[in-house]
Design an enzyme around this catalytic site. Structure first.
Site, short mmCIF file in Angstrom:
data_model
loop_
_atom_site.label_atom_id
_atom_site.label_comp_id
_atom_site.label_asym_id
_atom_site.label_seq_id
_atom_site.Cartn_x
_atom_site.Cartn_y
_atom_site.Cartn_z
N GLY A 292 0.82 -1.21 0.00
CA GLY A 292 0.00 0.00 0.00
C GLY A 292 0.85 1.25 0.00
O GLY A 292 2.07 1.20 -0.14
N ARG B 139 12.22 12.15 17.98
CA ARG B 139 10.88 11.54 17.98
C ARG B 139 10.97 10.02 17.94
O ARG B 139 10.25 9.31 18.66
CB ARG B 139 10.10 12.08 16.79
CG ARG B 139 8.79 11.38 16.52
CD ARG B 139 8.01 12.06 15.39
NE ARG B 139 6.92 11.24 14.96
CZ ARG B 139 6.96 10.42 13.92
NH1 ARG B 139 8.04 10.35 13.15
NH2 ARG B 139 5.91 9.69 13.61
N TYR C 253 -3.40 9.44 5.02
CA TYR C 253 -2.73 8.15 5.20
C TYR C 253 -3.11 7.52 6.54
O TYR C 253 -3.45 6.33 6.60
CB TYR C 253 -1.21 8.40 5.10
CG TYR C 253 -0.35 7.29 5.63
CD1 TYR C 253 -0.27 6.07 4.97
CD2 TYR C 253 0.42 7.46 6.79
CE1 TYR C 253 0.55 5.05 5.45
CE2 TYR C 253 1.23 6.46 7.27
CZ TYR C 253 1.29 5.25 6.60
OH TYR C 253 2.09 4.24 7.08
N HIS D 279 0.51 6.72 12.70
CA HIS D 279 -0.25 7.86 12.19
C HIS D 279 -1.77 7.68 12.32
O HIS D 279 -2.52 8.61 12.05
CB HIS D 279 0.21 8.21 10.77
CG HIS D 279 1.66 8.59 10.78
ND1 HIS D 279 2.11 9.76 11.36
CD2 HIS D 279 2.76 7.91 10.39
CE1 HIS D 279 3.43 9.81 11.28
NE2 HIS D 279 3.86 8.70 10.70
C1 15L Z 1 4.92 5.59 8.75
O1 15L Z 1 3.80 5.12 8.91
C2 15L Z 1 5.59 5.60 7.43
O2 15L Z 1 5.21 4.49 6.64
C3 15L Z 1 7.09 5.68 7.54
O3 15L Z 1 7.58 6.06 6.27
C4 15L Z 1 7.54 6.69 8.60
O4 15L Z 1 7.23 7.97 8.18
C5 15L Z 1 6.88 6.36 9.92
O5 15L Z 1 5.49 6.25 9.80
C6 15L Z 1 7.18 7.40 11.00
O6 15L Z 1 6.27 7.97 11.57
O7 15L Z 1 8.36 7.60 11.28
#
Ligand code: 15L
Length: 269
Positions: free
Chosen positions: A71, A172, A134, A111
């Site tokens: 995805g 983070r 997303y 996320h």
């Molecule tokens: C995610 O869900 C992404 O797929 C990855 O590319 C990163 O950005 C990660 O989160 C993150 O929050 O570090």
């Protein structure tokens, strides 16, 4: 598990875990739209676009387990997220149901809960607070998994992945880093543990600064081997190269929260 299929094979997360999965099951089929550049001679690959239902059906024929890493993996235009993470995911669950797949590992994401503040601590049961389109698609995925578990008996293990890497990439990530070996441990729990129904866990290693209470994963036997605090110097040196982010720095989701931020209610709890 005899045959396990893993989607998203050419993506960054799968690149890191593919070597660790070798030999765990009699058959492992890797899939994505294009083969990984470093596909080895002893790896089996099937090219599939998740938007193509017939192709997804063929991919899951005879599979016992599915590790769904495929995805769209960052924020993007709605059309792209919709095709890959809504339509593509629906196709995937429908194929899993009709082909009798017993277990699905769903690569959810931090996320899905990105708009929680860093000064609090949350468990796996909190209300969703997606920080992006997303993130919304990940909430959808967890909901779809719950439906397919409770209505059709496809057991689903949702891993809200923090950030998969050899080391935490910045300040983070010290709170949400996931070493590839610990991710594989979670995948194995999700495919094997008898009590899984539609469970949610956080995909993080041992993060001393965690914002997440991962006691549900622990109750299922998860014992992460890697400690984020072993990498503080590296993470903070990387952090020093980044610009301040007054919105993102308050929330779990970081820059995903500040992207397109405009008049939001970010000062609530
Ligand atoms: C995610 O869900 C992404 O797929 C990855 O590319 C990163 O950005 C990660 O989160 C993150 O929050 O570090």
């Amino acid at each position: 598990m005899q045959k396990v299929v893993m989607t998203g094979a050419s993506g960054g997360v799968c690149r890191q875990i593919r070597p660790l999965l070798k030999g765990l099951w009699p058959e492992l089929v890797l899939s994505s739209r294009r083969p990984p550049e470093d596909l080895a001679a002893d790896e089996t690959f099937q090219a599939v676009d998740l938007a193509d239902r017939v192709a997804v059906d063929a991919l899951l024929d005879g599979a016992d387990g599915l590790i769904h890493m495929g995805g769209y993996s960052v924020e993007g235009p709605w059309e792209a997220i919709h095709e890959a993470n809504i339509v593509g995911l629906y196709n995937t669950f429908e194929a899993a149901r009709t082909k009798g797949v017993k277990r699905v590992i769903f690569a959810s994401s931090n996320h899905a809960i990105g708009f929680y503040r860093r000064d609090g601590r949350i468990d796996h049961d909190v209300q969703a607070r997606p920080d992006t389109r997303y993130g919304v698609s990940k909430v959808f995925g967890e909901a779809l998994g719950s439906l397919y578990a409770r209505k059709y008996g496809v057991r689903v293990f949702n891993i809200r992945i923090g950030n998969v890497a050899d080391r935490p990439a910045d300040h983070r990530r010290l709170s949400m880093w996931l070493h590839p070996e610990d991710l594989v441990q979670l995948i194995r729990i999700g495919l094997d543990h008898p009590a899984i129904v539609d469970d949610v866990v956080y995909g993080m290693s041992h993060c001393e600064r965690a914002w997440w209470d991962n006691s549900h994963a622990r109750a299922l036997g998860y014992r992460p081997k890697h400690h984020a605090e072993d990498h503080v110097a590296f993470a903070m040196a990387e952090q020093a190269k980044l610009p301040p982010d007054p919105i993102g720095d308050q929330f779990h989701g970081g820059t995903f929260c500040s992207q397109e931020f405009d008049g939001g209610l970010a000062d609530l709890d």
